[in-house]
Design a protein around this motif. Sequence first.
Motif, PDB file in Angstrom:
ATOM      1  N   THR A 127      -3.115   0.477  -3.689  1.00 26.47           N
ATOM      2  CA  THR A 127      -2.617  -0.836  -3.291  1.00 26.47           C
ATOM      3  C   THR A 127      -2.208  -1.569  -4.557  1.00 26.47           C
ATOM      4  O   THR A 127      -2.934  -1.549  -5.553  1.00 26.47           O
ATOM      5  CB  THR A 127      -3.707  -1.627  -2.541  1.00 26.47           C
TER       6      THR A 127
ATOM      7  N   ARG B  58       5.595   4.111   1.039  1.00 30.23           N
ATOM      8  CA  ARG B  58       4.864   3.015   1.672  1.00 30.23           C
ATOM      9  C   ARG B  58       4.071   3.509   2.862  1.00 30.23           C
ATOM     10  O   ARG B  58       4.504   4.376   3.592  1.00 30.23           O
ATOM     11  CB  ARG B  58       5.824   1.939   2.158  1.00 30.23           C
ATOM     12  N   ARG B  59       2.904   2.925   3.035  1.00 28.94           N
ATOM     13  CA  ARG B  59       2.100   3.218   4.233  1.00 28.94           C
ATOM     14  C   ARG B  59       2.344   2.157   5.273  1.00 28.94           C
ATOM     15  O   ARG B  59       2.610   1.053   5.023  1.00 28.94           O
ATOM     16  CB  ARG B  59       0.619   3.198   3.889  1.00 28.94           C
TER      17      ARG B  59
ATOM     18  N   THR C  69       0.853  -1.184   0.000  1.00 29.31           N
ATOM     19  CA  THR C  69       0.000   0.000   0.000  1.00 29.31           C
ATOM     20  C   THR C  69       0.886   1.230   0.000  1.00 29.31           C
ATOM     21  O   THR C  69       1.850   1.309   0.767  1.00 29.31           O
ATOM     22  CB  THR C  69      -0.934  -0.003   1.229  1.00 29.31           C
ATOM     23  N   TRP C  70       0.540   2.188  -0.842  1.00 29.14           N
ATOM     24  CA  TRP C  70       1.348   3.382  -1.071  1.00 29.14           C
ATOM     25  C   TRP C  70       0.492   4.630  -0.919  1.00 29.14           C
ATOM     26  O   TRP C  70      -0.704   4.597  -1.171  1.00 29.14           O
ATOM     27  CB  TRP C  70       1.953   3.338  -2.471  1.00 29.14           C
ATOM     28  N   GLN C  71       1.140   5.734  -0.562  1.00 27.25           N
ATOM     29  CA  GLN C  71       0.464   7.013  -0.393  1.00 27.25           C
ATOM     30  C   GLN C  71       1.312   8.099  -1.046  1.00 27.25           C
ATOM     31  O   GLN C  71       2.535   8.056  -0.990  1.00 27.25           O
ATOM     32  CB  GLN C  71       0.322   7.300   1.098  1.00 27.25           C
TER      33      GLN C  71
ATOM     34  N   ARG D 273      -7.062   1.849  -6.547  1.00 25.92           N
ATOM     35  CA  ARG D 273      -7.161   3.111  -5.808  1.00 25.92           C
ATOM     36  C   ARG D 273      -8.467   3.068  -5.034  1.00 25.92           C
ATOM     37  O   ARG D 273      -9.541   2.968  -5.609  1.00 25.92           O
ATOM     38  CB  ARG D 273      -7.132   4.305  -6.751  1.00 25.92           C
ATOM     39  N   GLU D 274      -8.359   3.146  -3.715  1.00 21.18           N
ATOM     40  CA  GLU D 274      -9.519   2.948  -2.866  1.00 21.18           C
ATOM     41  C   GLU D 274      -9.968   4.204  -2.134  1.00 21.18           C
ATOM     42  O   GLU D 274     -10.963   4.189  -1.431  1.00 21.18           O
ATOM     43  CB  GLU D 274      -9.234   1.847  -1.850  1.00 21.18           C
ATOM     44  N   ASP D 275      -9.249   5.310  -2.288  1.00 21.46           N
ATOM     45  CA  ASP D 275      -9.585   6.525  -1.552  1.00 21.46           C
ATOM     46  C   ASP D 275     -10.530   7.444  -2.335  1.00 21.46           C
ATOM     47  O   ASP D 275     -10.620   8.620  -2.082  1.00 21.46           O
ATOM     48  CB  ASP D 275      -8.317   7.285  -1.173  1.00 21.46           C
TER      49      ASP D 275
ATOM     50  N   ILE E 187      -4.206   7.078  -2.088  1.00 18.18           N
ATOM     51  CA  ILE E 187      -3.758   5.805  -1.531  1.00 18.18           C
ATOM     52  C   ILE E 187      -4.028   4.716  -2.556  1.00 18.18           C
ATOM     53  O   ILE E 187      -5.149   4.598  -3.054  1.00 18.18           O
ATOM     54  CB  ILE E 187      -4.474   5.494  -0.210  1.00 18.18           C
TER      55      ILE E 187
END
Length: 130
Positions: free
Chosen positions: A52, A129-130, A39-41, A64-66, A50
Motif C-alpha cells: 500500500t 492495482r488491487r 494498494t498494489w499486487q 508491505r502487509e502480507d 501486496i
Amino acid sequence: MNQSKLLYFVHTAVSGVLLVALSACGSDSGDPGDAYVGTWQTVPELDTSIITIARDDDIFRFTREDVDKPNSMIFHLENGVLVFQNKNDDHGITFTYLEETDQMKFEPTGGATEFIKSQNHEVGMLFERR
C-alpha cells in the motif's frame, strides 16, 4: 436597466466565469505522484506481494502487509519516479508508474540489486492495482 440589475448581472457573470475556471483547474491536478497512491499486487499473482502506498504531501509511505511483520519505507518523488535511497550505503529502490497499463515497475538500485537476486526474487517486478 437600473443600477441594481446591472450589478446583479455583472456579479452573476463574474461568478459563473470563476466557477468554470476553478472547475477546469480542479478536475485534473496533473500531479504525477497521485498515480502511485493505492494498494498494489505483484504480477503474476503466483508470487503475491501486496503493498500500500499512502501520500502525505511530498512523502510517500510504502507498507508491505502480507508478511509476518509489516514494514514501511519512506519514498520521495524524483522526476516522476518514487525513490528510496539508503544514505548509509548504495542500496536503493525505485517504482516507476506505467500509465499505459496502470502498473508500477519495481527496480532495485545499487547494492540492492544483488541482495534481491540473492533472495531469489525477480529484479524488475511489475505491480498492478488491487
